[in-house]
Every structure is written in C-alpha cells, then in structure tokens.
Design a protein around this motif. Structure first.
Motif, mmCIF file in Angstrom:
data_model
loop_
_atom_site.group_PDB
_atom_site.id
_atom_site.type_symbol
_atom_site.label_atom_id
_atom_site.label_comp_id
_atom_site.label_asym_id
_atom_site.label_seq_id
_atom_site.Cartn_x
_atom_site.Cartn_y
_atom_site.Cartn_z
ATOM 1 N N ILE A 95 42.153 48.672 39.043
ATOM 2 C CA ILE A 95 41.044 48.090 39.814
ATOM 3 C C ILE A 95 40.078 49.214 40.206
ATOM 4 C CG2 ILE A 95 40.395 46.951 41.999
ATOM 5 C CD1 ILE A 95 43.034 45.405 41.872
ATOM 6 N N LEU A 96 40.645 50.309 40.695
ATOM 7 C CA LEU A 96 39.795 51.424 41.147
ATOM 8 C C LEU A 96 39.025 52.027 39.974
ATOM 9 C CD1 LEU A 96 42.268 53.088 43.679
ATOM 10 C CD2 LEU A 96 40.175 51.804 44.210
ATOM 11 N N ASP A 145 38.608 39.786 36.931
ATOM 12 C CA ASP A 145 39.934 39.705 36.301
ATOM 13 C C ASP A 145 41.032 40.400 37.105
ATOM 14 O OD1 ASP A 145 39.067 42.290 35.849
ATOM 15 O OD2 ASP A 145 39.876 42.389 33.819
ATOM 16 N N ILE A 146 40.916 40.353 38.435
ATOM 17 C CA ILE A 146 42.019 40.897 39.251
ATOM 18 C C ILE A 146 43.252 40.002 39.022
ATOM 19 C CG2 ILE A 146 42.808 41.356 41.614
ATOM 20 C CD1 ILE A 146 39.897 42.115 42.300
ATOM 21 N N ILE A 153 31.118 48.986 40.984
ATOM 22 C CA ILE A 153 31.351 47.865 41.901
ATOM 23 C C ILE A 153 31.845 48.447 43.229
ATOM 24 C CG2 ILE A 153 32.693 45.744 42.320
ATOM 25 C CD1 ILE A 153 33.016 45.472 39.267
ATOM 26 N N PRO A 154 31.093 48.249 44.320
ATOM 27 C CA PRO A 154 31.572 48.748 45.613
ATOM 28 C C PRO A 154 32.879 48.038 45.989
ATOM 29 C CG PRO A 154 29.333 47.842 45.767
ATOM 30 C CD PRO A 154 29.830 47.508 44.409
ATOM 31 N N LEU A 155 33.786 48.743 46.649
ATOM 32 C CA LEU A 155 35.097 48.144 46.935
ATOM 33 C C LEU A 155 35.005 46.915 47.840
ATOM 34 C CD1 LEU A 155 37.511 51.218 47.149
ATOM 35 C CD2 LEU A 155 36.970 49.738 45.214
ATOM 36 N N ASP A 156 33.930 46.834 48.644
ATOM 37 C CA ASP A 156 33.812 45.633 49.479
ATOM 38 C C ASP A 156 33.170 44.458 48.726
ATOM 39 O OD1 ASP A 156 31.263 46.569 49.309
ATOM 40 O OD2 ASP A 156 30.884 46.717 51.457
ATOM 41 N N ARG A 157 32.925 44.649 47.399
ATOM 42 C CA ARG A 157 32.362 43.553 46.590
ATOM 43 C C ARG A 157 33.338 43.103 45.490
ATOM 44 N NH1 ARG A 157 28.614 40.455 47.690
ATOM 45 N NH2 ARG A 157 28.034 40.272 45.493
ATOM 46 N N LEU A 158 34.599 43.615 45.566
ATOM 47 C CA LEU A 158 35.561 43.318 44.504
ATOM 48 C C LEU A 158 35.783 41.814 44.309
ATOM 49 C CD1 LEU A 158 38.395 45.975 45.009
ATOM 50 C CD2 LEU A 158 36.704 45.851 43.166
ATOM 51 N N GLU A 159 35.911 41.094 45.441
ATOM 52 C CA GLU A 159 36.202 39.655 45.363
ATOM 53 C C GLU A 159 35.147 38.910 44.557
ATOM 54 O OE1 GLU A 159 36.896 37.602 49.084
ATOM 55 O OE2 GLU A 159 38.183 39.238 49.732
#
Ligand code: 0O2
Length: 211
Positions: free
Chosen positions: A52-53, A72-73, A61-67
């Motif tokens: 993911i990282l 494909d998480i 992709i900023p980590l607060d925009r992952l959702e």
C-alpha cells in the motif's frame, strides 16, 4: 496491541472474506444444477501494508486519501476456464444488488504493454460494522487460467527486477503472453468437447460416491 493499520484494514479484511464466500457461492450454484460453472476458483487478499505504501508513493496518493483513491486494497480474483466465461461472470456481477460497480477496465480487448490481460471491476461494497455501514472500494480481477499463469509468473519476476526487466526477459514475457492468448483460443475451439468430458467425469465420480 491493535495498531492504526489493523483498524484501517479491518473492514477490507471483512469485505474480502465475505466476497470470497459470495463468489464461491456462484460456483456452488452452477454445480448444484450440474451446469458448466463460469467460475473455476476464487482467491482474495488484502494488500499488504508495504505494498500500500509503495503504491501510494508511486501514484502520489496521500495516505489520508487511500480510501477514495486506492481501489485495490481489497482484491478478489476470479479464475475461469474459457475466455467466454469472463463475459458471463461480468454479466452475473452486473446483476447483483449487494454492491455497485463504479469502474470497469477491459485489459482483454486492450491488453497492457507488458502483455497483461484480465478484466477488472472496481466495486463499492457496503460492510456492516458496529459503527454502522462503511462503503469500501474493492477490485475484482477476472481472468482465464492461462492469463492467471502468465500474470503470476510476471508478477514474481517484476518483484525480482523491481519492474525494470532486462530487454530479453521483457520480450520473452511478451511472447509468453501471446502463447497464453493462443492457448485460450485453442481451448475455446474445443470447449464443447472439454465440457462434455468434464460432465462425464463428474457423473462417474458421483456414481462412485466421490462427487
Ligand atoms: P498486486 O496486489 O501486487 O497485484 P497500476 O497499478 O497503475 O498499473 P491501477 O490504476 O491500480 O494500475 O489499476 P489496474 O491496472 O486496473 O490494476 C492494477 C492491478 O492489476 C495490479 O495490482 C495487478 O494485480 C494487476 N496488473 C496490472 N498490470 C499488470 C501487469 O502488467 N502484470 C501483472 N502481473 N499484473 C498486473 P498491483 O498494484 O500491482 O498489486
């Protein structure tokens, strides 16, 4: 101790487990009526945190925009015997009302430069949690056994070479992708014979009590 990632990934884990059961249920229903199942087998996984990282960094992709931005998480894979089965599966999934399809990517009619072929659906799936419903994105990849063989091998080589293949390996992989394509074509041509043989085989197993 529960960490931030465990909490973040929990609904994705739940979605993958639920979707594996649901998609395997489609196969079970075809078996029940002794019809050819367009689904051979189903796998699923939650993307490891390191991947993911990695992907977030590569795609900015900023980590607060992952959702919202990493689709494909939660990942499901449906393997089919024949290319035509892929269409059947996509149709079955379009008719469902337990999730909505938000995007479709057809890498079968338009293969990737690497030689990669698969049909991708991005879905929005509602997970029931103790804090109410949470909608998450999940990616369903639908491919034949031959496409899966190629993608699995290429994926491990990709890991080895960090995506920077030596030219000869790149060319060999492209040739292997063409061979996998031809294998799918040949199998499609004798599909009827194969299915008859499979049906006869399962009738025999059932008669022996091994079904
Ligand atoms: P994993 O979990 O290690 O498989 P991008 O990642 O930029 O190519 P994007 O926008 O995320 O693309 O969406 P796409 O292309 O629909 O889906 C990406 C996923 O498709 C990949 O996930 C692979 O699973 C698969 N895929 C796409 N192209 C290739 C390819 O050339 N070879 C193989 N083996 N698989 C491919 P990840 O992120 O690689 O993660």
């Amino acid at each position: 101790m529960i960490n931030h990632w465990d909490l973040f990934l929990a609904p994705y884990k739940q979605a993958v487990e639920e979707l594996k059961v649901k998609l395997r249920g489609i196969r079970a229903q075809f078996e029940m009526i002794e019809a050819h199942s367009p689904i051979e087998f189903v796998t699923g996984r939650v993307k490891p945190v390191a991947s993911i990282l990695d992907k977030a960094q590569k795609k900015n992709i900023p980590l607060d925009r992952l959702e919202e931005e990493m689709q494909d998480i939660a990942g499901l894979r449906i393997m089919c015997q024949f290319v035509d089965d892929i269409k059947t599966v996509v149709e079955l999934l379009r008719q469902r009302n337990d999730f909505t399809i938000v995007e479709e990517r057809d890498y079968i009619t338009q293969k990737k430069e690497s030689g990669y072929r698969s049909y991708h659906l991005v879905i929005r799936y509602p997970v029931q949690t103790i804090r109410g419903e949470k909608n998450i994105l999940a990616e369903i990849q639908i491919r034949t056994l031959a496409m899966n063989f190629w993608a699995t091998i290429e994926h491990s080589l990709n890991y080895k070479y960090s995506g920077r293949f030596p030219e000869d390996i790149k060319v060999r992989l492209q040739r292997a992708a063409e061979a996998a394509y031809r294998l799918d074509e040949e199998m499609s041509k004798i599909r009827f014979e194969i299915q008859e043989a499979q049906a006869a085989f399962s009738r025999k197993q059932e008669a022996k009590g091994e079904g």
